[in-house]
Design a protein around this motif. Structure first.
Motif, PDB file in Angstrom:
ATOM      1  N   ILE A   1       0.833  -1.200   0.000  1.00  0.00           N
ATOM      2  CA  ILE A   1       0.000   0.000   0.000  1.00  0.00           C
ATOM      3  C   ILE A   1       0.870   1.253   0.000  1.00  0.00           C
ATOM      4  O   ILE A   1       0.647   2.190  -0.776  1.00  0.00           O
ATOM      5  N   MET A   2       1.876   1.284   0.864  1.00  0.00           N
ATOM      6  CA  MET A   2       2.735   2.466   0.930  1.00  0.00           C
ATOM      7  C   MET A   2       3.562   2.632  -0.335  1.00  0.00           C
ATOM      8  O   MET A   2       3.963   3.741  -0.679  1.00  0.00           O
ATOM      9  N   ALA A   3       3.808   1.524  -1.029  1.00  0.00           N
ATOM     10  CA  ALA A   3       4.597   1.596  -2.265  1.00  0.00           C
ATOM     11  C   ALA A   3       3.709   1.661  -3.502  1.00  0.00           C
ATOM     12  O   ALA A   3       4.176   1.430  -4.609  1.00  0.00           O
ATOM     13  N   ARG A   4       2.433   1.983  -3.314  1.00  0.00           N
ATOM     14  CA  ARG A   4       1.510   1.957  -4.454  1.00  0.00           C
ATOM     15  C   ARG A   4       1.899   2.945  -5.534  1.00  0.00           C
ATOM     16  O   ARG A   4       1.522   2.791  -6.698  1.00  0.00           O
ATOM     17  N   ARG A   5       2.642   4.009  -5.178  1.00  0.00           N
ATOM     18  CA  ARG A   5       3.112   4.979  -6.169  1.00  0.00           C
ATOM     19  C   ARG A   5       4.535   4.676  -6.617  1.00  0.00           C
ATOM     20  O   ARG A   5       5.141   5.483  -7.320  1.00  0.00           O
ATOM     21  N   ALA A   6       5.069   3.530  -6.182  1.00  0.00           N
ATOM     22  CA  ALA A   6       6.449   3.189  -6.529  1.00  0.00           C
ATOM     23  C   ALA A   6       6.497   1.862  -7.279  1.00  0.00           C
ATOM     24  O   ALA A   6       7.418   1.081  -7.118  1.00  0.00           O
TER      25      ALA A   6
END
Length: 452
Positions: free
Chosen positions: A87-92
């Motif tokens: 979730i925290m890496a959804r933009r990565a």
């Protein structure tokens, strides 16, 4: 002009949260107290004998309840940590994503490590999980781009590696037993016993002595007295004892097995999230399969392990390594059951109260450390250490859990996040986070479908 792609790294707002994940997290973070409380108010860190204080029918039932849940709440939390990475890496998830996203991931998990040190060194909970979870999450960020089958394969390899410790314990005990039998045969035949053979048999002799009941076991009595004196003694001795319990967690090779188990389960969570299983997006048949296969494997293995333990025998136990298999199986069964319950109105009504704890898991997790290690059990508190058998301990845990369910739901009526989460997120994002609840945000109604 070339279009510039932007990658916001804003926090997850209330309307963006996935309700089923909050419920899973709430169940895990609350019920893990059933596993922890024997280490908090009993003699479990030093003496693995559930009969020391009392051994009534209620104690045996409570001990069976704990064995049934053993490791599964930790398993759920590790799976959800893996989800958190995704979730925290959804933009990565692309090669040209900015480094700020990785920076946020690393800040969050370094801060979790700090909270873990606070839990162990200040709150004095020697069984803290935040530090090893934060350490493992730091290592797994680069695995986010792997395909689901690769994640599952790596998870399997890590989990098999973690099982090695239990297999090794089984093999060593069996070898020591066989060596002791050879020693006995040699003595019976009046033959000399080789030094190497006697040394190989020594662990078996120690295990046999340890299996002697408490009333006839002077060594175990001394060990119990030592633990109790530390827990009921002055603050300095109590703190040193708690720090010693915590340091034991980080002894090799056991700690490497722990990290492998955490990494494997987090990778499993990352894969299950990509498959949509944890968000409630899978078909009902998938959750039925998880429930039947997970419990079908896990419950018989747990029953077998419980029966092995109740023999109180020095014999090597299949439980020592089967618990790793049954832990994953039972955890998947829990996921299937919870998701099936969330698919209908009565089930959602039953599980809805756990959502609040899932939205403030750090506060919910740290509070019992303070309550038990500073107030309930130490001699400078209420002095309840060693007063209860497993029936009393599990009852105490259930009361604390019920209190936390009520408290977290009341808190979340007025606040957007828990106090420790507010501090954690503020430090991670480098700015003051919203604290009081926005008027437009409401709790999940009992007939709402879990958000995707």
């Amino acid at each position: 002009m070339t279009e510039t792609r932007t990658y916001p790294i804003e926090r997850i707002g209330g309307t963006d949260r996935i309700a089923s994940l909050d419920v899973l997290r709430g169940v895990a973070i609350l019920f893990i107290l059933f596993m922890n409380i024997p280490w908090m108010g009993y003699y479990a860190p030093t003496i693995g004998d559930p009969r020391l204080v009392s051994w009534t029918g209620f104690d045996r039932m409570a001990f069976g309840w704990m064995i049934g849940l053993w490791g599964t709440q930790r398993g759920l939390l590790e799976i959800l940590f893996g989800v958190g990475i995704m979730i925290m890496a959804r933009r990565a998830m692309t090669a040209d994503a900015p480094v700020a996203i990785a920076d946020l991931h690393y800040r969050r998990n370094w801060l979790l490590i700090v909270f873990g040190l606070f839990n162990a060194l200040v709150l004095l909970w020697g069984g803290d999980i935040l530090l090893p979870y934060g350490m493992t999450a730091l290592m797994l960020f680069q695995f986010r781009l792997l395909k689901v089958p690769t994640k599952l394969l790596l998870a399997l390899l890590f989990l098999l590696g973690a099982m090695g410790s239990g297999v090794n314990s089984y093999v060593q005990r069996a070898e020591a037993r066989d060596a002791a039998a050879e020693v006995a045969a040699a003595k019976a035949a009046h033959r000399p016993v080789a030094k190497e053979l006697a040394e190989a048999a020594a662990p078996w002799d120690k295990a046999v002595k340890n299996a002697v009941p408490f009333a006839q076991n002077p060594e175990k009595q001394k060990a119990v007295e030592k633990v109790h004196a530390t827990r009921m003694g002055p603050f300095g001795a109590y703190a040193l004892g708690a720090w010693g319990d915590w340091a034991e967690m980080y002894q090799a090779p056991g700690f490497f097995a722990t990290l492998a188990e955490i990494a494997g389960t987090m990778l499993l969570g990352m894969a299950l999230f990509e498959l949509g299983i944890l968000q409630g997006r899978a078909r009902r048949s998938a959750y039925v399969a998880l429930l039947l296969v997970g419990y079908g494997i896990g419950i018989p293995m747990r029953i077998w392990g419980y029966q092995e333990i109740l023999l109180f025998s020095p014999e090597p136990k299949i439980w020592w390594f089967s618990q790793d298999i049954s832990r994953i199986a039972m955890t998947l069964g829990h996921i299937g059951l919870i998701q099936l319950l969330l698919l209908n109105g009565p089930g959602r009504a039953l599980l809805w109260p756990f959502q609040a704890a899932g939205r403030m898991p750090l506060t919910t997790y740290l509070f019992p450390s303070f309550l038990t290690m500073w107030l309930l059990f130490p001699g400078f508190g209420l002095g309840l250490h060693g007063r209860w058998g497993f029936g009393g301990l599990m009852t105490c845990a259930a009361i604390i859990i019920a209190g936390e369910v009520v408290a977290t739901n009341l808190w979340m009526r007025w606040y957007e996040t828990g106090p420790m989460e507010w501090l954690w997120k503020g430090l991670a994002y480098g700015r003051r986070m919203p604290f009081r609840r926005r008027p437009a945000e409401v709790s999940l109604p009992t007939d709402a479908v879990p958000a995707e």
